[in-house]
Design an enzyme around this catalytic site. Structure first.
Site, PDB file in Angstrom:
ATOM      1  N   TYR A 163       0.847  -1.193   0.000  1.00  0.00           N
ATOM      2  CA  TYR A 163       0.000   0.000   0.000  1.00  0.00           C
ATOM      3  C   TYR A 163       0.881   1.241   0.000  1.00  0.00           C
ATOM      4  O   TYR A 163       1.825   1.341   0.786  1.00  0.00           O
ATOM      5  CB  TYR A 163      -0.895   0.009   1.242  1.00  0.00           C
ATOM      6  CG  TYR A 163      -1.863   1.176   1.299  1.00  0.00           C
ATOM      7  CD1 TYR A 163      -2.845   1.329   0.325  1.00  0.00           C
ATOM      8  CD2 TYR A 163      -1.786   2.123   2.316  1.00  0.00           C
ATOM      9  CE1 TYR A 163      -3.739   2.397   0.364  1.00  0.00           C
ATOM     10  CE2 TYR A 163      -2.684   3.193   2.374  1.00  0.00           C
ATOM     11  CZ  TYR A 163      -3.654   3.322   1.397  1.00  0.00           C
ATOM     12  OH  TYR A 163      -4.535   4.378   1.444  1.00  0.00           O
ATOM     13  N   ASP A 256       9.075   3.063   0.284  1.00  0.00           N
ATOM     14  CA  ASP A 256       7.984   3.658   1.037  1.00  0.00           C
ATOM     15  C   ASP A 256       8.170   3.241   2.495  1.00  0.00           C
ATOM     16  O   ASP A 256       7.807   2.145   2.896  1.00  0.00           O
ATOM     17  CB  ASP A 256       6.642   3.182   0.480  1.00  0.00           C
ATOM     18  CG  ASP A 256       5.463   3.798   1.223  1.00  0.00           C
ATOM     19  OD1 ASP A 256       5.682   4.343   2.328  1.00  0.00           O
ATOM     20  OD2 ASP A 256       4.341   3.726   0.708  1.00  0.00           O
ATOM     21  N   LYS A 284       3.423   8.815   8.988  1.00  0.00           N
ATOM     22  CA  LYS A 284       3.069   8.207  10.281  1.00  0.00           C
ATOM     23  C   LYS A 284       3.919   8.721  11.448  1.00  0.00           C
ATOM     24  O   LYS A 284       3.647   9.800  11.943  1.00  0.00           O
ATOM     25  CB  LYS A 284       3.037   6.689  10.126  1.00  0.00           C
ATOM     26  CG  LYS A 284       1.912   6.310   9.123  1.00  0.00           C
ATOM     27  CD  LYS A 284       1.449   4.898   9.077  1.00  0.00           C
ATOM     28  CE  LYS A 284       0.167   4.827   8.245  1.00  0.00           C
ATOM     29  NZ  LYS A 284       0.195   3.978   7.077  1.00  0.00           N
TER      30      LYS A 284
END
Ligand SMILES: *Cc1c(COP(=O)(O)O)cnc(C)c1O
Length: 442
Positions: A163, A256, A284
């Site tokens: 993702y 990522d 995050k």
């Protein structure tokens, strides 16, 4: 129900707007479904896959969260990764409060943004310069745009079950919430966008070689430890192989590290595995629980970004003072001792779960600060393996754990996030609950 405690009677009276209503949990779920699709603002929060309405949270403290009916749970979601210091960490809260008192947004440069960028550059081995965004989605989308500009190529290679946010071109077989809810990647995405995304299999060198050799690839984007199909670490040498294969074919390697960054090691997976990508996506933990993300890399690449260069990228709230304050307060606490402690806590959880896995159709998978219990009798090394898990057994397990005061990600395709606010007692409570729950699942 064992282990499920009511909130302390001394809990402060809430005066936060929208948090004084008297609806029951079920009433609130109904109200939510009338004005929010599926009753939520992000699909992973819906708990349909574990057979219940979403829980509405009132507050959190350390490793515990309390829902609006006053049930307190040990939280292994941690807002899906950002809360490595736990909920309402006093240092983070104080920094945000102080920043808010000075103005919540200027749309102009601030010193704190420079300080946070310097902290990131000092930590991430391959990063010399960053551009901040408000979400990981924007950061990944912008990194891909930059890679296309630098290479003059169009195609992006991603892994099934990985993702990278919900930008059109990155949604193919995207794991996480899409896998959880069985959503196909087609609707709303043009044929042209689909044609420019090639999907390879994680830990499968042949599929990567075929993708890189069969197309003019601008970027191969990878979560260096896959964490949105459940946690699936790279096999021995796999990241080195990605580095070499992209270099040989002229594609850029984009890591990522939105989940792995500042978690699996101080400098992310690139430090842990000693493999340097061309561009890095972060998020995050970077925002410490407020909206902040970034992409970065060597100066030569990053100076193509506007206004230094010709690749346009912008954001009204990028580098927002509150998010930057939370990020600085969070990163500032993540010293070598913090990583040693996070490793210790992960090991304790892993060891306990490892005992429970014995003799059951379960696979335990982990990286520092990340754990997944796969309900499967075969090892999981890619998304195809993960997709064959027994989702019904997993759902029963999650419901049993909730009854015992433990809040797990309500999806098989996600990680349990270990934080520095967890401790031996909360881990042991979790293991006891898991032991009882598994007795009732199989
Ligand atoms: C969460 C996540 C994103 C998207 O970040 P948002 O802030 O939710 O847009 C991107 N990549 C990875 C690996 C993620 O886990």
């Amino acid at each position: 129900m064992a282990g499920l405690s009511r909130s302390a009677p001394t809990a402060p009276k809430l005066t936060v707007p929208g948090r004084g209503a008297t609806d029951s949990q079920a009433g609130l779920a109904g109200r939510a479904r009338r004005v929010l699709p599926g009753g939520v603002n992000s699909p992973v929060r819906a708990m349909g896959r574990v057979g219940r309405d979403p829980l509405f949270m009132d507050r959190g403290s350390g490793c515990r969260i309390t829902d609006r009916e006053g049930h307190t749970y040990i939280d292994w979601v941690g807002s899906w990764g950002p809360l490595i210091l736990g909920h309402a960490d006093p240092g983070v809260v104080e920094s945000v409060r102080a920043a808010a008192g000075l103005g919540t947004s200027f749309g102009a440069a601030t010193e704190a943004e420079v300080e946070l960028a310097e902290m990131v550059v000092a930590r991430m081995p391959s990063v010399e310069m960053i551009r901040m965004t408000s979400s990981g989605t924007e950061a990944a989308m912008s990194a891909v745009r930059l890679a296309r500009a630098i290479t003059g190529r169009d195609v992006v290679v991603k892994f099934a079950g990985a993702y990278h946010g919900h930008a059109d071109g990155l949604l193919a077989e995207a794991g996480s919430g899409m896998a959880t809810h069985g959503v196909p990647s087609g609707p709303g995405i043009t044929a042209a966008q689909s044609a420019e995304t090639v999907v390879a299999d994680w830990n499968d060198r042949e599929s990567v070689a075929a993708a890189l050799e069969g197309h003019r690839v601008a970027a191969l984007i990878a979560e260096p430890v896959a964490a949105n199909m459940g946690v699936v670490p790279p096999g021995p040498g796999f990241l080195d192989f990605l580095r070499q294969a992209t270099r040989e074919t002229g594609a850029m390697l984009v890591f990522d590290e939105v989940i792995t960054g500042f978690r699996v090691a101080r400098g992310g997976a690139q430090e842990l595995y000693g493999v340097e990508p061309d561009l890095t996506v972060m998020g995050k933990i970077l925002g410490g629980g407020l909206p902040a993300a970034a992409f970065g890399g060597p100066v030569a690449h990053m100076e193509r970004v506007a206004p230094a260069g010709d690749v346009y990228q912008a954001g009204t709230l990028s580098g927002n003072p509150l998010a930057v304050a939370a990020g600085i307060a969070t990163l500032g606490r993540l010293d070598p001792a913090a990583y040693a402690r996070l490793g210790e806590l992960t090991d304790r959880l892993k060891a306990g779960l490892g005992d429970l896995v014995e003799g059951r159709p379960l696979q335990l998978s982990s990286a520092p600060g990340l754990v997944t219990l796969f309900f499967s009798d075969h090892p999981v090394s890619n998304f195809r393996d993960a997709a064959r898990c027994d989702l019904e057994a997993h759902a029963r397990f999650c419901r049993q754990m909730l009854d015992r005061g433990v809040y797990l990600p309500p999806s098989q395709f996600e990680a349990w996030f270990v934080s520095l606010a967890h401790d031996e007692a909360s881990i042991d409570h979790t293991l006891e609950a898991a032991s009882d729950s598994l007795e009732r699942v199989f």
